[in-house]
Every structure is written in C-alpha cells, then in structure tokens.
Design a protein around this motif. Sequence first.
Motif, PDB file in Angstrom:
ATOM      1  N   LEU A  55      62.362  31.195   4.909  1.00 60.25           N
ATOM      2  CA  LEU A  55      62.872  31.207   6.279  1.00 60.25           C
ATOM      3  C   LEU A  55      64.277  30.638   6.298  1.00 60.25           C
ATOM      4  N   LEU A  56      65.157  31.235   7.084  1.00 53.32           N
ATOM      5  CA  LEU A  56      66.461  30.655   7.347  1.00 53.32           C
ATOM      6  C   LEU A  56      66.383  29.922   8.682  1.00 53.32           C
ATOM      7  N   PHE A  57      66.881  28.696   8.718  1.00 54.51           N
ATOM      8  CA  PHE A  57      66.857  27.907   9.943  1.00 54.51           C
ATOM      9  C   PHE A  57      68.177  28.121  10.691  1.00 54.51           C
ATOM     10  N   VAL A  58      68.067  28.531  11.953  1.00 54.96           N
ATOM     11  CA  VAL A  58      69.248  28.914  12.725  1.00 54.96           C
ATOM     12  C   VAL A  58      69.267  28.144  14.047  1.00 54.96           C
ATOM     13  N   LEU A  59      70.442  27.620  14.383  1.00 59.77           N
ATOM     14  CA  LEU A  59      70.636  26.888  15.627  1.00 59.77           C
ATOM     15  C   LEU A  59      71.376  27.781  16.618  1.00 59.77           C
ATOM     16  N   ILE A  60      70.838  27.921  17.815  1.00 59.66           N
ATOM     17  CA  ILE A  60      71.464  28.745  18.851  1.00 59.66           C
ATOM     18  C   ILE A  60      71.802  27.860  20.047  1.00 59.66           C
ATOM     19  N   ASN A  61      73.100  27.757  20.338  1.00 61.21           N
ATOM     20  CA  ASN A  61      73.566  26.947  21.459  1.00 61.21           C
ATOM     21  C   ASN A  61      73.267  27.674  22.768  1.00 61.21           C
ATOM     22  N   GLY A  62      72.316  27.138  23.522  1.00 62.65           N
ATOM     23  CA  GLY A  62      71.893  27.796  24.757  1.00 62.65           C
ATOM     24  C   GLY A  62      72.907  27.734  25.873  1.00 62.65           C
ATOM     25  N   ALA A  63      73.993  26.957  25.667  1.00 62.26           N
ATOM     26  CA  ALA A  63      75.031  26.864  26.701  1.00 62.26           C
ATOM     27  C   ALA A  63      76.116  27.918  26.511  1.00 62.26           C
TER      28      ALA A  63
ATOM     29  N   ALA B  44      70.159  27.508   0.871  1.00 66.08           N
ATOM     30  CA  ALA B  44      69.246  27.903   1.945  1.00 66.08           C
ATOM     31  C   ALA B  44      68.348  29.073   1.558  1.00 66.08           C
ATOM     32  N   ASP B  45      68.886  30.019   0.774  1.00 71.32           N
ATOM     33  CA  ASP B  45      68.088  31.161   0.346  1.00 71.32           C
ATOM     34  C   ASP B  45      68.237  31.441  -1.151  1.00 71.32           C
ATOM     35  N   ASN B  46      68.675  30.400  -1.891  1.00 71.21           N
ATOM     36  CA  ASN B  46      68.860  30.533  -3.347  1.00 71.21           C
ATOM     37  C   ASN B  46      69.697  31.768  -3.689  1.00 71.21           C
ATOM     38  N   HIS B  47      70.806  31.909  -2.987  1.00 72.90           N
ATOM     39  CA  HIS B  47      71.597  33.131  -3.102  1.00 72.90           C
ATOM     40  C   HIS B  47      72.933  32.884  -3.795  1.00 72.90           C
ATOM     41  N   GLN B  48      73.339  33.855  -4.588  1.00 70.44           N
ATOM     42  CA  GLN B  48      74.662  33.858  -5.226  1.00 70.44           C
ATOM     43  C   GLN B  48      75.400  35.092  -4.743  1.00 70.44           C
TER      44      GLN B  48
ATOM     45  N   TYR C  29      71.508  24.925   5.342  1.00 73.33           N
ATOM     46  CA  TYR C  29      70.081  24.730   5.598  1.00 73.33           C
ATOM     47  C   TYR C  29      69.759  24.985   7.061  1.00 73.33           C
ATOM     48  N   ILE C  30      70.656  24.603   7.957  1.00 73.88           N
ATOM     49  CA  ILE C  30      70.536  25.028   9.354  1.00 73.88           C
ATOM     50  C   ILE C  30      71.923  25.489   9.785  1.00 73.88           C
ATOM     51  N   THR C  31      72.039  26.748  10.134  1.00 73.15           N
ATOM     52  CA  THR C  31      73.319  27.378  10.426  1.00 73.15           C
ATOM     53  C   THR C  31      73.430  27.684  11.911  1.00 73.15           C
ATOM     54  N   GLU C  32      74.533  27.273  12.523  1.00 76.14           N
ATOM     55  CA  GLU C  32      74.722  27.587  13.930  1.00 76.14           C
ATOM     56  C   GLU C  32      75.140  29.049  14.064  1.00 76.14           C
ATOM     57  N   TYR C  33      74.466  29.759  14.928  1.00 81.52           N
ATOM     58  CA  TYR C  33      74.683  31.195  15.093  1.00 81.52           C
ATOM     59  C   TYR C  33      75.956  31.475  15.888  1.00 81.52           C
TER      60      TYR C  33
ATOM     61  N   LYS D  91      68.659  19.090  15.520  1.00 83.59           N
ATOM     62  CA  LYS D  91      69.406  19.736  14.442  1.00 83.59           C
ATOM     63  C   LYS D  91      69.192  18.998  13.134  1.00 83.59           C
ATOM     64  N   GLU D  92      69.290  17.664  13.164  1.00 83.75           N
ATOM     65  CA  GLU D  92      69.115  16.872  11.947  1.00 83.75           C
ATOM     66  C   GLU D  92      67.660  16.901  11.481  1.00 83.75           C
ATOM     67  N   LYS D  93      66.731  16.900  12.417  1.00 82.79           N
ATOM     68  CA  LYS D  93      65.316  16.922  12.069  1.00 82.79           C
ATOM     69  C   LYS D  93      64.958  18.222  11.340  1.00 82.79           C
ATOM     70  N   LEU D  94      65.466  19.336  11.850  1.00 81.77           N
ATOM     71  CA  LEU D  94      65.156  20.621  11.230  1.00 81.77           C
ATOM     72  C   LEU D  94      65.929  20.837   9.938  1.00 81.77           C
ATOM     73  N   ARG D  95      67.133  20.283   9.841  1.00 85.27           N
ATOM     74  CA  ARG D  95      67.877  20.369   8.580  1.00 85.27           C
ATOM     75  C   ARG D  95      67.084  19.689   7.459  1.00 85.27           C
ATOM     76  N   ALA D  96      66.434  18.582   7.770  1.00 88.18           N
ATOM     77  CA  ALA D  96      65.637  17.868   6.771  1.00 88.18           C
ATOM     78  C   ALA D  96      64.388  18.661   6.382  1.00 88.18           C
ATOM     79  N   LEU D  97      63.865  19.466   7.314  1.00 89.08           N
ATOM     80  CA  LEU D  97      62.667  20.256   7.050  1.00 89.08           C
ATOM     81  C   LEU D  97      62.972  21.550   6.305  1.00 89.08           C
ATOM     82  N   ALA D  98      64.143  22.107   6.530  1.00 89.29           N
ATOM     83  CA  ALA D  98      64.499  23.438   6.012  1.00 89.29           C
ATOM     84  C   ALA D  98      64.300  23.614   4.504  1.00 89.29           C
ATOM     85  N   PRO D  99      64.633  22.627   3.648  1.00 92.10           N
ATOM     86  CA  PRO D  99      64.455  22.835   2.202  1.00 92.10           C
ATOM     87  C   PRO D  99      63.029  23.184   1.792  1.00 92.10           C
ATOM     88  N   GLU D 100      62.033  22.801   2.597  1.00 91.82           N
ATOM     89  CA  GLU D 100      60.645  23.133   2.277  1.00 91.82           C
ATOM     90  C   GLU D 100      60.407  24.642   2.347  1.00 91.82           C
ATOM     91  N   PHE D 101      61.285  25.352   3.056  1.00 92.15           N
ATOM     92  CA  PHE D 101      61.077  26.784   3.268  1.00 92.15           C
ATOM     93  C   PHE D 101      62.203  27.623   2.655  1.00 92.15           C
TER      94      PHE D 101
END
Length: 254
Positions: free
Chosen positions: A176-184, A95-99, A126-130, A162-172
Amino acid sequence: MLVSLFLALLVSSVSATEKDGALPRLNDTKAVEAFIDSAEVVIIGFLESEESRGYKEFLAASKQIDSVPAAICTVEEVWADYSISSDTIALFRKADNHQENLVITETKKLETDGLVNFITINEVQYITEYNQVTAVGLFNSEVKSHLLLFAIRGTKEFTELKEKLRALAPEFTGKLLFVLINGAGKSNFKSLKYFGLTSKDLPRVGIYDGNSDMKWLLPEGEISTERVRDFCQSFLRGELKDVKQAGEQPKTEL
C-alpha cells in the motif's frame, strides 16, 4: 548504534571532491546499500566520469532539491548489482521498493530543470502529500492500492495523523502507498466527493484500490494506529470486497 555503523561504512567506502560539489562518492556495493538505506528517497548518479553527459546537470539538480540525498558512483563493477549497464541516474525509494532509472543515452534533452522534474515526480515517500506533481509518481508505481488520509492542513490533527501514519507505512511496503490529501485544497474537492465526503467530515481514512477501482472508508471513530493497521490488513486479506463502497448513493424506490 545504527548511526555509528552507517558513518563507519561511509568513511571506509565513500569519498568526496570539491569539483563535484562535495557529493559523496560510493566506491563499493556496501556503500551504495548504506546510502540507499539512509533515507526514504535517494538519488545516485551512476556516471563513468566527471566528463560524462549529465554529470554537471546532476550536480546542479541535487543542489536544488536538497531534501533528497544525492551521491555519485563511478565504479562500473558496482553498477551490475543494480542492473545498470551505462551512465544512468537512478532514484531509489523505500515506500514501494522501487528503482526508477533515467538512462542518459535514451534521454534526448538533458537539462537541470528536467532532472529536477524527474526527481520531484518520482519522490514518493512513506506518506506522500497528493498534488498534481506527486500524482504522476503515485499512479506510475506498481503498487496500485492507496491508504488515504483526508485531513485539513494547518490543524493539529493534520500533523499528528501524518506522523502516526508515516510510522505505520513501512509495515505495508510494497503493498500500500500511504497518501495524504489536504481537504482544504479546492483541487482535492473531487477526491473528497468521490469518497462521499466534505471538508466538514474530516479527518477520515480510506483505501482506494486501483486494480479494481473500488474504495472504502474506515468507519467513523478514533483514527488510531491499531484501527488503521487492522483496516489495511482487512483489505489485503480481501475482507473488504463485500463491504459497501465509500460514496455510494442509496437507491431510491420508484
């Protein structure tokens, strides 16, 4: 084809023993590279031998977190390619090329639970739930800008977006880190309020820039891949700086 190539590399360069719980052994740099490329997050024990401090704990931790592929590399000539000079447990994430390195000699207390915690905290996908655990890895990342998806867990939109943005995340990657926030989730209500949202407004997409402490919302409408991509690119080009920030309250005339 890619799967066949990966398997061929592993067959030629990887071996396993019953003693180490059948974890793959990575015997050269090509095998390590192939293993790192095989998943969003992997963990490798760069350990001198089966008698090394942390070896047993690493095996036990890898069994507890089977969602993160684990392997062993005892070939010290390979270590230098990853800036490792002594026994180290290293986590690699795309997600951020990190070691992230856990140097054994610098760790006073080394237990299985501690290693499990190390892996869990740094498991940024690539998309991490907060949540309280993943927040540590997200905010410790050198990438301080987050694309946020606010959605209600359990809804059809939650899974699809979630799946749509996971597929997009590698472009960035690295931008950018892609983060999912459960509004419930009650623990996330502050995050919603920070963006001027309530659970009734979801799903929505926003960007938070940790460097400037600024935030924006994608205008209401369909959350399509194209719109989110354009939103991210506009931010990276600096075009959102003059756009009204999310959650701003209109000023009242006296």
